[in-house]
Design a protein around this motif. Sequence first.
Motif, mmCIF file in Angstrom:
data_model
loop_
_atom_site.group_PDB
_atom_site.id
_atom_site.type_symbol
_atom_site.label_atom_id
_atom_site.label_comp_id
_atom_site.label_asym_id
_atom_site.label_seq_id
_atom_site.Cartn_x
_atom_site.Cartn_y
_atom_site.Cartn_z
ATOM 1 N N GLU A 23 5.685 -4.117 11.303
ATOM 2 C CA GLU A 23 5.157 -3.404 10.130
ATOM 3 C C GLU A 23 4.337 -4.341 9.247
ATOM 4 O OE1 GLU A 23 5.126 -0.231 9.641
ATOM 5 O OE2 GLU A 23 6.620 0.454 11.071
ATOM 6 N N HIS A 59 9.461 1.005 15.756
ATOM 7 C CA HIS A 59 8.466 0.408 14.861
ATOM 8 C C HIS A 59 7.301 -0.204 15.623
ATOM 9 C CE1 HIS A 59 10.208 1.034 10.880
ATOM 10 N NE2 HIS A 59 11.376 0.949 11.482
ATOM 11 N N GLN A 62 5.178 2.837 16.861
ATOM 12 C CA GLN A 62 4.479 3.503 15.757
ATOM 13 C C GLN A 62 3.316 2.661 15.240
ATOM 14 O OE1 GLN A 62 4.919 6.643 14.553
ATOM 15 N NE2 GLN A 62 6.360 6.905 16.230
ATOM 16 N N GLY A 114 6.292 2.148 5.871
ATOM 17 C CA GLY A 114 6.894 1.756 7.142
ATOM 18 C C GLY A 114 7.579 0.405 7.054
ATOM 19 N N TRP A 124 10.924 5.189 11.615
ATOM 20 C CA TRP A 124 9.742 5.624 10.869
ATOM 21 C C TRP A 124 8.748 6.248 11.821
ATOM 22 C CZ3 TRP A 124 7.609 6.929 6.515
ATOM 23 C CH2 TRP A 124 6.254 6.791 6.284
ATOM 24 N N TYR A 126 4.685 7.516 11.567
ATOM 25 C CA TYR A 126 3.484 7.668 10.754
ATOM 26 C C TYR A 126 2.996 9.108 10.849
ATOM 27 C CZ TYR A 126 3.053 2.691 9.991
ATOM 28 O OH TYR A 126 3.286 1.403 9.584
#
Length: 135
Positions: A23, A59, A62, A114, A124, A126
């Motif tokens: 992130e 993560h 994403q 995030g 998470w 998006y």
Amino acid sequence: MTTKDAAFHRHPMPGPPLAIVAEALFVINLMLLPGLAFLALMVLWIKHRNHPDPLVRNHLRQTGWTCITGGTLLVSASVGIFVLGGFDNPWSWVIGVLYFTFVHSSLILLGVLGLARAMNGRSWRYPVFGPRENV
């Protein structure tokens, strides 16, 4: 507490370091080092895409897909605005700058959200750009 809630709060704070790094690289790509942070994120994603921790995979997936799809849309739409309107047309500049600023700042905001989710050990997705997770 249901089983869904128990899975939601699976990781203690802070979250897994790889999720936080993914992130952070997403936000760095948008704000400080575009391109270089993107390459580092892609290397991280390729190297750890089959990580045993589902939160890390979430993560990485994403941020990777959002970088690719968001960046492609941002660049192609910006180029399209100027190609269709012309570089000498002031309205092309108004629309192009407004579009780029709106989408870019939205991606930064979502990246910070995030990052906060990764630090809290939560998954998470998006909105719009992020792929749906197979649950």
